[in-house]
Scaffold this motif. Structure first.
Motif, PDB file in Angstrom:
ATOM      1  N   GLY A   4      22.162  25.564  17.317  1.00 58.32           N
ATOM      2  CA  GLY A   4      23.554  25.155  17.382  1.00 58.32           C
ATOM      3  C   GLY A   4      24.516  26.308  17.179  1.00 58.32           C
ATOM      4  N   GLU A  35      20.417  20.217   5.669  1.00 53.72           N
ATOM      5  CA  GLU A  35      20.545  18.841   6.155  1.00 53.72           C
ATOM      6  C   GLU A  35      20.126  18.695   7.618  1.00 53.72           C
ATOM      7  OE1 GLU A  35      24.135  17.250   3.220  1.00 53.72           O
ATOM      8  OE2 GLU A  35      24.558  17.681   5.321  1.00 53.72           O
ATOM      9  N   VAL A  36      20.495  19.660   8.463  1.00 54.32           N
ATOM     10  CA  VAL A  36      20.206  19.515   9.892  1.00 54.32           C
ATOM     11  C   VAL A  36      18.859  20.127  10.275  1.00 54.32           C
ATOM     12  CG1 VAL A  36      22.668  19.522  10.402  1.00 54.32           C
ATOM     13  CG2 VAL A  36      21.369  21.649  10.662  1.00 54.32           C
ATOM     14  N   LYS A  80      17.532  23.183  14.396  1.00 55.37           N
ATOM     15  CA  LYS A  80      18.813  22.732  14.955  1.00 55.37           C
ATOM     16  C   LYS A  80      19.934  23.686  14.568  1.00 55.37           C
ATOM     17  CE  LYS A  80      21.970  18.789  15.121  1.00 55.37           C
ATOM     18  NZ  LYS A  80      22.236  17.405  14.656  1.00 55.37           N
ATOM     19  N   PHE A  81      19.919  24.168  13.340  1.00 57.07           N
ATOM     20  CA  PHE A  81      20.954  25.095  12.888  1.00 57.07           C
ATOM     21  C   PHE A  81      20.940  26.364  13.735  1.00 57.07           C
ATOM     22  CE2 PHE A  81      22.763  28.428  10.257  1.00 57.07           C
ATOM     23  CZ  PHE A  81      23.874  27.815   9.705  1.00 57.07           C
ATOM     24  N   ILE A 116      24.453  22.613   4.993  1.00 54.65           N
ATOM     25  CA  ILE A 116      24.335  22.121   6.369  1.00 54.65           C
ATOM     26  C   ILE A 116      22.991  22.519   6.961  1.00 54.65           C
ATOM     27  CG2 ILE A 116      25.251  22.384   8.713  1.00 54.65           C
ATOM     28  CD1 ILE A 116      28.050  22.739   7.373  1.00 54.65           C
ATOM     29  N   LYS A 117      22.594  23.748   6.708  1.00 53.41           N
ATOM     30  CA  LYS A 117      21.307  24.237   7.219  1.00 53.41           C
ATOM     31  C   LYS A 117      20.167  23.372   6.702  1.00 53.41           C
ATOM     32  CE  LYS A 117      20.875  28.676   7.093  1.00 53.41           C
ATOM     33  NZ  LYS A 117      20.620  30.055   6.590  1.00 53.41           N
ATOM     34  N   TYR A 160      26.650  26.615  14.620  1.00 49.06           N
ATOM     35  CA  TYR A 160      27.168  26.407  13.268  1.00 49.06           C
ATOM     36  C   TYR A 160      27.798  27.679  12.702  1.00 49.06           C
ATOM     37  CZ  TYR A 160      24.758  21.935  13.357  1.00 49.06           C
ATOM     38  OH  TYR A 160      24.358  20.658  13.685  1.00 49.06           O
ATOM     39  N   GLN A 162      30.791  21.092  10.767  1.00 45.85           N
ATOM     40  CA  GLN A 162      29.831  20.355  11.593  1.00 45.85           C
ATOM     41  C   GLN A 162      30.498  19.729  12.813  1.00 45.85           C
ATOM     42  OE1 GLN A 162      26.407  18.278   9.459  1.00 45.85           O
ATOM     43  NE2 GLN A 162      27.907  18.426   7.813  1.00 45.85           N
ATOM     44  N   LEU A 201      28.731  11.595  11.046  1.00 42.14           N
ATOM     45  CA  LEU A 201      28.503  12.429   9.861  1.00 42.14           C
ATOM     46  C   LEU A 201      28.669  11.584   8.614  1.00 42.14           C
ATOM     47  CD1 LEU A 201      30.559  15.623  10.849  1.00 42.14           C
ATOM     48  CD2 LEU A 201      28.069  15.431  10.792  1.00 42.14           C
TER      49      LEU A 201
END
Length: 551
Positions: free
Chosen positions: A510, A501-502, A506-507, A498-499, A512, A432, A446
């Motif tokens: 971004g 959570e964000v 956004k993923f 992560i996918k 990532y 991240q 974070l």
């Protein structure tokens, strides 16, 4: 088409911008080019010395005190007196050279704001040049920022923090400025442009104990400090200000540097105002220094705090060294950020900060760092209530007991466990952070902490070392060996987390996936790269080859 007006031998490959052109003037570039030409061979030499030291450590050696400079460590000398303008540094805030951040940090009640071109900044051309514009406006006290979303205008208060500037480390190039056919040395660009526009052009407002002030990062040996001292002396002559007007604090954030603290202060004795415990980079450096030593594996990074013997000794020896030489001993970073939606969790986090800062002030530190304006007042209360009304503890906290600290004390293995959750957290944070860095953000909140390049580096090198030596994780109650295959599975699973959570949008927008590939590669390469950001830097370099001309 507009072009930058450059002196002979200088080429600008970054995008042209009218505001940037006010910074990249012919005279300013001539000053930077002069620094590069005078000191580039010395910089090459110290980089080669770093490589030779690395070979020694990888062959089983360890850093230690240099017998050849024992006379410096035992000598009865002091640095130049601390200027009254920065006698009180009880709490300092750090952050990138972003416009709104600069205003808020200078206004927040901290004694010092360290404007960062290094670990808290992604060094894109836009970030670096806008940072120089922002600092020029801050020094002139004309800086404002209009937040259109909130319809609010930010400007400086009447009383503001003292401004310190941290340039990049010696190892980082500036690929958008070419001098005599090679990339410029990043820190000389950062220092040179800032110093020229704010202290050569406006010399009457500075000097005489009012700066300019700098922080110096990532050094490993006093020979590197000697180059900086020579840079400062040349700059002072150019500006026509007194020798010693430039004052600096050195971050002791590499393991080799802890054995060179007296020597660094000695080289900078006319310019130094202290040393700082850069504790996150210090943990990173411990792992990197002992990367080839299977008996030096650290526990989960959350367990490597200042209560560990090697960290406590590092802090105590820094205090003793600084106060013996008459300068500030600055404490480490409080990386916590306010938890706005959970008052109980926020208070628990603040209590951890207070305890850490109480430990620092009682140990003898003269001040400390915070990453968020919301921490300034709680930290200030801890320091002011424990320093008996004094601006600092240079004369009172002599810490003569630290004279007994040995080389082994400074390298003692920390105690703790290594866990699957530690591996996962390293991976999640590293990916991240790198994704944000690639898109221009170098300081990232974070999991209720402000992460910068230093904490991302801990994540990377710890994963690398655990994979290299097939470390057995036992902190979760089940023993499991770290293998490349296990790590690949962890990366895949943490990418999915992560996918979630964000959020998918956004993923997708971004970087990532790109960050995951880079981070996974960095954790599994046969030979550890010295810095994560060196490998990733080429991905943020954007050349515009026809933006400069020698006229």
């Amino acid at each position: 088409m507009s072009l930058y007006d450059v002196p002979d031998g200088v080429e600008i490959r970054g995008r042209y911008d009218n505001q940037f052109a006010q910074i990249l003037t012919r005279d300013a570039l001539e000053f930077v080019a002069g620094l590069q030409r005078e000191f580039r061979d010395q910089v090459r030499y110290v980089m080669e010395c770093r490589r030779e030291a690395k070979k020694r450590y990888n062959s089983g050696g360890s850093p230690g005190f240099d017998p050849a400079t024992k006379f410096v460590r035992e000598g009865d000398w002091k640095c130049a007196p601390v200027p009254p303008a920065v006698a009180d540094r009880s709490v300092e805030i750090t952050g990138p050279v972003e416009r709104k951040m600069i205003i808020n940090a200078l206004n927040c009640g901290a004694k010092v704001f360290m404007a960062d071109f290094e670990d808290a900044l992604s060094p894109s051309w836009e970030n670096l040049m806008r940072g120089q514009v922002n600092l020029r406006d801050a020094v002139n006290k004309t800086i404002t920022f209009h937040d259109q979303a909130r319809n609010r205008v930010y400007k400086l208060n009447d009383t503001i923090a003292k401004l310190f500037v941290r340039p990049r480390g010696w190892h980082l190039p500036e690929a958008h400025i070419i001098i005599d056919g090679e990339p410029a040395i990043g820190c000389l660009v950062d220092f040179g442009l800032y110093f020229y526009h704010n202290h050569v052009m406006y010399r009457s407002a500075h000097g005489a104990g009012f700066g300019p002030f700098f922080y110096l990062p990532k050094m490993e040996h006093s020979r590197e400090a000697r180059i900086w001292n020579n840079v400062f002396e040349r700059a002072e002559r150019t500006a026509g200000i007194n020798r010693g007007s430039i004052r600096v604090t050195v971050l002791i954030e590499t393991l080799p540097a802890v054995f060179q603290m007296d020597e660094m202060l000695y080289e900078l004795r006319d310019h130094s105002v202290g040393l700082n415990c850069g504790r996150w980079d210090y943990i990173f450096s411990y792992i990197k220094t002992f990367q080839a030593h299977p008996d030096r594996l650290l526990p989960d990074r959350v367990q490597v705090g200042m209560a560990q013997h090697f960290m406590r000794c590092y802090s105590d020896l820094l205090i003793r060294t600084c106060h013996r030489r008459g300068v500030h001993a600055m404490g480490g970073m409080a990386a916590q950020i306010p938890i706005r939606d959970d008052p109980a969790a926020n208070e628990a986090a603040l209590e951890l900060v207070r305890k850490d800062k109480l430990r620092e002030v009682r140990a003898g530190h003269d001040g400390t760092w915070a990453a968020h304006p919301g921490l300034i007042q709680p930290i200030l209360e801890v320091f002011t209530s424990n320093m008996a009304g004094k601006a600092n503890q240079i004369q009172t906290a002599t810490r003569e007991d630290a004279d007994a600290i040995t080389e082994e004390d400074l390298m003692q293995m920390p105690r703790g466990t290594r866990s699957m959750e530690g591996l996962r957290l390293n991976t999640r944070v590293g990916i991240q952070y790198l994704a944000a860095w690639l898109t221009g953000t170098g300081s990232v909140p974070l999991y209720n902490l402000m992460e910068d390049a230093a904490t991302a580096e801990i994540s990377r090198v710890q994963n690398w070392q655990w994979i290299k030596f097939g470390t057995v994780l036992n902190g979760d109650g089940v023993k499991i060996r770290v293998t490349p295959e296990l790590f690949a599975k962890v990366v895949e699973e943490e990418m999915e987390r992560i996918k979630r959570e964000v959020g998918m949008e956004k993923f997708t927008r971004g970087l990532y996936r790109e960050a995951g590939k880079i981070f996974a590669k960095q954790c599994t390469v046969p030979e550890l790269d010295d810095f994560l950001t060196l490998d990733a830097y080429n991905l943020i370099v954007v050349h515009h080859p026809k933006t400069s001309a020698s006229l």
